[in-house]
Design an enzyme around this catalytic site. Structure first.
Site, PDB file in Angstrom:
ATOM      1  N   ARG A  53       0.720  -1.248   0.192  1.00  0.00           N
ATOM      2  CA  ARG A  53       0.084  -0.104  -0.031  1.00  0.00           C
ATOM      3  C   ARG A  53       0.523   1.246   0.016  1.00  0.00           C
ATOM      4  O   ARG A  53       0.620   2.309   0.732  1.00  0.00           O
ATOM      5  CB  ARG A  53      -0.808  -0.109   1.207  1.00  0.00           C
ATOM      6  CG  ARG A  53      -1.930  -0.873   1.270  1.00  0.00           C
ATOM      7  CD  ARG A  53      -3.214  -0.535   0.173  1.00  0.00           C
ATOM      8  NE  ARG A  53      -4.285  -1.479   0.192  1.00  0.00           N
ATOM      9  CZ  ARG A  53      -5.399  -1.593   0.975  1.00  0.00           C
ATOM     10  NH1 ARG A  53      -5.515  -0.584   1.681  1.00  0.00           N
ATOM     11  NH2 ARG A  53      -6.206  -2.518   0.583  1.00  0.00           N
TER      12      ARG A  53
ATOM     13  N   ARG B 232      -3.917   6.800   0.704  1.00  0.00           N
ATOM     14  CA  ARG B 232      -4.372   7.873   1.169  1.00  0.00           C
ATOM     15  C   ARG B 232      -3.459   8.763   2.363  1.00  0.00           C
ATOM     16  O   ARG B 232      -3.775   9.880   2.608  1.00  0.00           O
ATOM     17  CB  ARG B 232      -5.868   7.588   2.031  1.00  0.00           C
ATOM     18  CG  ARG B 232      -6.930   7.659   0.980  1.00  0.00           C
ATOM     19  CD  ARG B 232      -8.169   7.358   1.682  1.00  0.00           C
ATOM     20  NE  ARG B 232      -8.028   5.800   2.154  1.00  0.00           N
ATOM     21  CZ  ARG B 232      -8.792   5.269   3.014  1.00  0.00           C
ATOM     22  NH1 ARG B 232      -9.816   5.879   3.422  1.00  0.00           N
ATOM     23  NH2 ARG B 232      -8.543   3.939   3.677  1.00  0.00           N
TER      24      ARG B 232
HETATM   25  O1  1CP Z   1      -4.400  -4.891   2.601  1.00  0.00           O
HETATM   26  C1  1CP Z   1      -4.241  -5.980   2.518  1.00  0.00           C
HETATM   27  O2  1CP Z   1      -4.842  -7.132   3.047  1.00  0.00           O
HETATM   28  C2  1CP Z   1      -3.792  -6.383   0.967  1.00  0.00           C
HETATM   29  C3  1CP Z   1      -4.602  -7.070   0.020  1.00  0.00           C
HETATM   30  C4  1CP Z   1      -6.023  -6.241  -0.330  1.00  0.00           C
HETATM   31  C5  1CP Z   1      -7.195  -6.205   0.125  1.00  0.00           C
HETATM   32  C6  1CP Z   1      -7.608  -7.029   1.317  1.00  0.00           C
HETATM   33  C7  1CP Z   1      -5.868  -5.331  -1.337  1.00  0.00           C
HETATM   34  C8  1CP Z   1      -4.506  -4.991  -2.062  1.00  0.00           C
HETATM   35  N1  1CP Z   1      -6.918  -4.637  -1.584  1.00  0.00           N
HETATM   36  C9  1CP Z   1      -7.898  -5.367  -0.373  1.00  0.00           C
HETATM   37  C10 1CP Z   1      -9.353  -5.016  -0.369  1.00  0.00           C
HETATM   38  C11 1CP Z   1      -9.614  -3.577   0.076  1.00  0.00           C
HETATM   39  N2  1CP Z   1      -9.503  -2.515  -1.047  1.00  0.00           N
HETATM   40  C12 1CP Z   1      -9.808  -3.095   1.178  1.00  0.00           C
HETATM   41  C13 1CP Z   1      -9.680  -3.748   2.750  1.00  0.00           C
HETATM   42  C14 1CP Z   1     -11.030  -3.772   3.232  1.00  0.00           C
HETATM   43  C15 1CP Z   1     -10.960  -4.603   4.534  1.00  0.00           C
HETATM   44  O3  1CP Z   1     -11.101  -3.763   5.619  1.00  0.00           O
HETATM   45  O4  1CP Z   1     -11.237  -5.901   4.474  1.00  0.00           O
HETATM   46  C16 1CP Z   1      -9.712  -1.633   1.054  1.00  0.00           C
HETATM   47  C17 1CP Z   1     -10.136  -0.552   2.185  1.00  0.00           C
HETATM   48  C18 1CP Z   1      -9.832  -1.614  -0.455  1.00  0.00           C
HETATM   49  C19 1CP Z   1      -9.667  -0.154  -1.040  1.00  0.00           C
HETATM   50  C20 1CP Z   1      -8.584   0.456  -1.364  1.00  0.00           C
HETATM   51  N3  1CP Z   1      -7.347  -0.430  -2.626  1.00  0.00           N
HETATM   52  C21 1CP Z   1      -7.612   1.521  -1.310  1.00  0.00           C
HETATM   53  C22 1CP Z   1      -8.315   2.758  -0.591  1.00  0.00           C
HETATM   54  C23 1CP Z   1      -9.413   3.429  -1.235  1.00  0.00           C
HETATM   55  C24 1CP Z   1      -9.298   4.925  -1.471  1.00  0.00           C
HETATM   56  O5  1CP Z   1     -10.182   5.465  -0.640  1.00  0.00           O
HETATM   57  O6  1CP Z   1      -8.516   5.515  -2.167  1.00  0.00           O
HETATM   58  C25 1CP Z   1      -6.506   1.759  -2.033  1.00  0.00           C
HETATM   59  C26 1CP Z   1      -5.360   2.548  -1.803  1.00  0.00           C
HETATM   60  C27 1CP Z   1      -6.211   0.263  -2.633  1.00  0.00           C
HETATM   61  C28 1CP Z   1      -5.151  -0.277  -3.602  1.00  0.00           C
HETATM   62  C29 1CP Z   1      -4.635  -1.486  -3.284  1.00  0.00           C
HETATM   63  N4  1CP Z   1      -5.310  -2.547  -2.725  1.00  0.00           N
HETATM   64  C30 1CP Z   1      -4.406  -3.739  -2.781  1.00  0.00           C
HETATM   65  C31 1CP Z   1      -3.117  -3.265  -3.404  1.00  0.00           C
HETATM   66  C32 1CP Z   1      -1.859  -4.045  -3.491  1.00  0.00           C
HETATM   67  C33 1CP Z   1      -3.457  -1.852  -3.739  1.00  0.00           C
HETATM   68  C34 1CP Z   1      -2.400  -1.198  -4.972  1.00  0.00           C
HETATM   69  C35 1CP Z   1      -1.650   0.018  -3.898  1.00  0.00           C
HETATM   70  C36 1CP Z   1      -0.451  -0.299  -3.368  1.00  0.00           C
HETATM   71  O7  1CP Z   1      -0.271  -1.317  -2.835  1.00  0.00           O
HETATM   72  O8  1CP Z   1       0.513   0.580  -3.430  1.00  0.00           O
END
Ligand code: 1CP
Length: 347
Positions: free
Chosen positions: A29, A33
């Site tokens: 991540r 944000r």
């Molecule tokens: O965090 C982990 O466990 C890694 C695996 C994972 C999971 C469970 C990713 C990889 N996405 C998710 C689902 C997800 N997507 C959640 C978690 C929900 C929970 O609590 O169970 C959330 C909040 C998101 C949304 C999301 N994805 C955001 C925030 C959204 C916003 O408001 O801008 C972001 C920045 C992502 C990007 C993301 N998700 C995962 C990866 C590898 C990435 C790429 C970004 C990076 O790693 O730099």
């Protein structure tokens, strides 16, 4: 052992068999944000999925943490839930709540999933990767990723995050054949998705199994180890040299078996795993990655320095990739990320 594909990239040298000092570093991540410049770009698009499918925006936010911190790897900006979306399940991201899906809880729901259009649907992500491989610095590795079948299935069945996965766990016990259908669909779609990412420029792949730690031992073997091994086999048949990192979060003593049985080239460790134990129990052919507590990154100061030093001491002389035990949280001060990088690189 991997061939020495690109000696200019420290992270690829580690997979090629070299001990690299200082260890390459990236953070799960690393885009997101906690960065004001991310929030500025993100504010221009209301739907998070649409944001992931807009290459201009996705390339920009992938590059932001590289510009600031000079990480050794860049991870393509996308999400693990693009797979259910591409299979035709309704997926939305709600402010403050996270992902919300129209849950699938029976055979009827499974029958509605359609794997035919997955690659076409995800074309914008491949475009993002192609642009990134042309734009990132020549010493930076490019990581593609997907969720592992179990973790993606949890979201598909529960319909949301922050759960103890009770419905998915119960379904897998109650109707193992039905649940296996879901796993098979996910193994197939995920493998094809990952292969296409490599063809588009991804040099390393990571499989996120964030919910692997909730399973009993038998179910872990069936729902985590087996599908991961299938994906590794299918992807390696098409892309024999691409290193694959597994992330079976909170699986403790099961991790050595996971590594042995799946054939992953690297394993990302959560902060609960003792690094010295992991170096003893996991064969040297597997690269370890991890495992700083993401809370320490919020706290900063001396406590953060001590946490980093402990990992540096334990990983000295080993093939290692510095990372967190889980993703960066939004309240993290960016300066603390810089503090970690400087400490690792001895500045
Ligand atoms: O965090 C982990 O466990 C890694 C695996 C994972 C999971 C469970 C990713 C990889 N996405 C998710 C689902 C997800 N997507 C959640 C978690 C929900 C929970 O609590 O169970 C959330 C909040 C998101 C949304 C999301 N994805 C955001 C925030 C959204 C916003 O408001 O801008 C972001 C920045 C992502 C990007 C993301 N998700 C995962 C990866 C590898 C990435 C790429 C970004 C990076 O790693 O730099």
């Amino acid at each position: 052992m991997m061939p020495k594909t690109n000696p200019e990239k420290p992270i690829l040298r580690v997979f090629a068999g070299d001990v690299v000092s200082p260890s390459p570093v990236w953070m799960m991540r690393q885009a997101g944000r906690y960065l004001p410049e991310y929030k500025a770009v993100r504010a221009k698009t209301s739907s998070f999925l649409e944001f992931c499918y807009t290459p201009d925006a996705a390339v920009e936010v992938t590059l932001q943490p590289l510009r600031r911190f000079g990480f050794d790897a860049s991870i393509v900006f996308a999400d693990i839930l693009v797979i259910p979306d591409a299979l035709g399940q309704k997926v939305a991201f709600k402010e403050g709540e996270g992902p919300v899906l129209d849950p699938i809880r029976d055979l009827e729901g499974l029958k509605k999933l359609n794997a035919d259009g997955v690659i076409t649907h995800l074309a914008p992500i491949f475009e993002t990767l192609k642009r990134l491989s042309a734009e990132i610095p020549k010493t930076t590795g490019l990581i593609g990723f997907a969720g592992s079948p179990w973790t993606v299935a949890v979201y598909m069945v529960e319909g949301r995050g922050r759960t103890d996965c009770e419905r998915a766990r119960a379904w897998a016990y109650r109707a193992p054949d039905e649940f296996q259908m879901l796993m098979d669909i996910l193994v197939d779609a995920t493998s094809r998705y990952l292969i296409e990412q490599v063809k588009s420029g991804a040099e390393i792949l990571q499989l996120f199994d964030s919910w692997a730690g909730v399973l009993s031992v038998d179910q872990f073997r069936k729902l985590v180890i087996k599908p991961t091994r299938r994906i590794v086999e299918i992807v390696k048949a098409a892309c024999p040299t691409v290193p694959i990192i597994g992330f079976p979060r909170q699986c403790g003593v099961m991790i050595p078996e996971f590594v042995r049985e799946t054939g992953v080239d690297g394993v990302s460790l959560d902060h609960g795993v003792p690094l010295d134990w992991a170096f003893r129990e996991i064969p040297e052919t597997c690269v370890l990655q991890g495992n700083l507590d993401n809370r320490l990154l919020v706290v900063g100061g001396d406590a953060l320095d001590r946490g980093v030093d402990d990992i540096l001491l334990k990983s000295k002389g080993r093939r290692f990739i510095f990372n967190l035990g889980h993703g960066i949280v939004p309240e993290t001060p960016p300066d603390h990320v810089q503090q970690v990088i400087d400490r690792i690189r001895g500045k």
